[in-house]
Write a protein that holds these residues in place. Structure first.
Motif, mmCIF file in Angstrom:
data_model
loop_
_atom_site.group_PDB
_atom_site.id
_atom_site.type_symbol
_atom_site.label_atom_id
_atom_site.label_comp_id
_atom_site.label_asym_id
_atom_site.label_seq_id
_atom_site.Cartn_x
_atom_site.Cartn_y
_atom_site.Cartn_z
ATOM 1 N N ARG A 45 50.879 40.228 19.600
ATOM 2 C CA ARG A 45 50.117 40.650 18.412
ATOM 3 C C ARG A 45 50.760 40.087 17.135
ATOM 4 N N TYR A 73 46.771 43.292 13.879
ATOM 5 C CA TYR A 73 48.084 43.033 14.443
ATOM 6 C C TYR A 73 49.215 43.585 13.579
ATOM 7 N N ILE A 74 48.865 44.096 12.382
ATOM 8 C CA ILE A 74 49.899 44.665 11.507
ATOM 9 C C ILE A 74 49.930 46.160 11.749
ATOM 10 N N GLN A 75 51.104 46.694 12.084
ATOM 11 C CA GLN A 75 51.219 48.133 12.296
ATOM 12 C C GLN A 75 51.248 48.843 10.957
ATOM 13 N N PRO A 76 50.414 49.874 10.737
ATOM 14 C CA PRO A 76 50.530 50.624 9.488
ATOM 15 C C PRO A 76 51.838 51.403 9.469
ATOM 16 N N THR A 77 52.406 51.577 8.260
ATOM 17 C CA THR A 77 53.651 52.355 8.166
ATOM 18 C C THR A 77 53.291 53.828 8.100
ATOM 19 N N GLU A 78 54.293 54.669 8.160
ATOM 20 C CA GLU A 78 54.043 56.115 8.074
ATOM 21 C C GLU A 78 53.383 56.480 6.757
ATOM 22 N N GLU A 91 57.806 44.953 4.434
ATOM 23 C CA GLU A 91 57.172 45.005 5.753
ATOM 24 C C GLU A 91 57.613 43.801 6.572
#
Lengths: 219, 219
Positions: free
Chosen positions: B143, A210-215, B80
């Motif tokens: 999410r 559920y955590i979006q990876p950063t660029e 984050e």
């Protein structure tokens, strides 16, 4: 009284609370294995910690619930009344003040203080909020041993100074600052932001879907 | 990412907060000795902990405040965004929700839940409190990686079960119970009664003049 290291002390309280619950359920005997299951702790650690208390157990049988519970209550001083002042009547202060779960461990908040003139004079649960200017005299007169600081970071040290000067022996500090106090004063810091920071580290390192990876991470 | 033990992790956050403050004060360099003074920690411990971060220090000179601060912020994931649901909108829940000090560490509470029908539907800081029955679906749809439990002890495990089932990765637990969750779920317990118990033990063992000895002790 033998000195008990902080981590062991904290666990002793967990055992006490578990035994209180077991006692209320009518249980008479409890093993370290059963305690370990309920608390998710190692039974050998539990047995080791309980050597700070009297002999309430029989090998391979378990501990007498009521006896051990009472002994832990005595060792931890939970039956003793602990009068306290609370300074900083914001949302957290009000939450601490009104939390009924502390009264059964002897906490009695007998004075509420704030510097905000719109709060001074208000009644909260039968007590009138006093001006911070009266804090020192109140502690001295009533001989209050415990001070609870739920004031903002910027004023926490000042509040602690007044408390120490007036003879307080222990401070429960909820402000996110390191307080400077004499060595003989007991301090307990409840620094909630630390909890958030550790969860934060865990989340970014856990591969949580559920955590979006950063660029940066998508390389 | 190298695994960092919990006590070191907690100290890394204290360093971060100190550096943030130093940075805001315009300080460019800070030594481990100076950090030790301000935090009341051993400078050797500080230097050891900081080996978990990059090289931002020169021996006998100190650390670059901004560089080390940013590195700690990255390591801890403080920049984050961490979206969360909060369950149990009592006084403590409201205090956590409205505490502005967590937003700068990325916390964003995007859903409030309760089982009390007199609370469901109320607006709190622009958000409408939802019925607990909607919790699982909300977590799945949005999410949400983090769940905050400020519900009573009796319902905390049920709430945790719903959260885990819906895919949450970490739980910040304020209820005074040991939660049972799968091993891959990160849990942080904020058990305030433990703080009271340790202060209690300290007070009765410290010879505090403001604590009246009991009859048992006057022998």
């Amino acid at each position: 009284m033998k000195k008990i290291p902080k981590p062991a002390l904290e666990r002793l309280f967990l055992y006490y609370r578990l035994l209180l619950s077991a006692h209320n359920n009518g249980e008479k005997i409890i093993s370290s294995v059963e305690m370990g299951k309920r608390l998710d702790l190692d039974p050998a650690q539990i047995r080791k910690d309980l050597t700070y208390c009297g002999e309430f157990g029989k090998p391979r049988i378990g501990y007498r619930v009521e006896g051990l519970m009472n002994e832990l209550q005595t060792v931890l001083g939970l039956g003793e009344r602990k009068q306290a002042v609370l300074v900083g009547v914001g949302r957290l202060g009000m939450a601490i003040y009104s939390y009924s779960g502390f009264a059964k461990f002897g906490l009695e908040i007998i004075g509420l203080f704030d510097s905000d003139p719109t709060k001074v004079g208000l009644n909260l649960g039968g007590q009138t909020i006093m001006n911070i200017a009266q804090l020192g005299e109140f502690i001295r007169q009533k001989r209050v041993p415990l001070g609870i600081i739920t004031a903002p970071a910027a004023s926490a040290q000042q509040v602690a100074d007044i408390m120490v000067d007036a003879g307080i022996c222990a401070i429960w500090n909820f402000a996110p600052v390191t307080l400077k106090v004499p060595e003989n004063i007991s301090i307990r810091n409840e620094d909630l932001a630390i909890g958030l920071a550790t969860l934060s580290w865990n989340l970014i390192n856990s591969g949580c879907p559920y955590i979006q990876p950063t660029e940066d991470e998508l390389d």
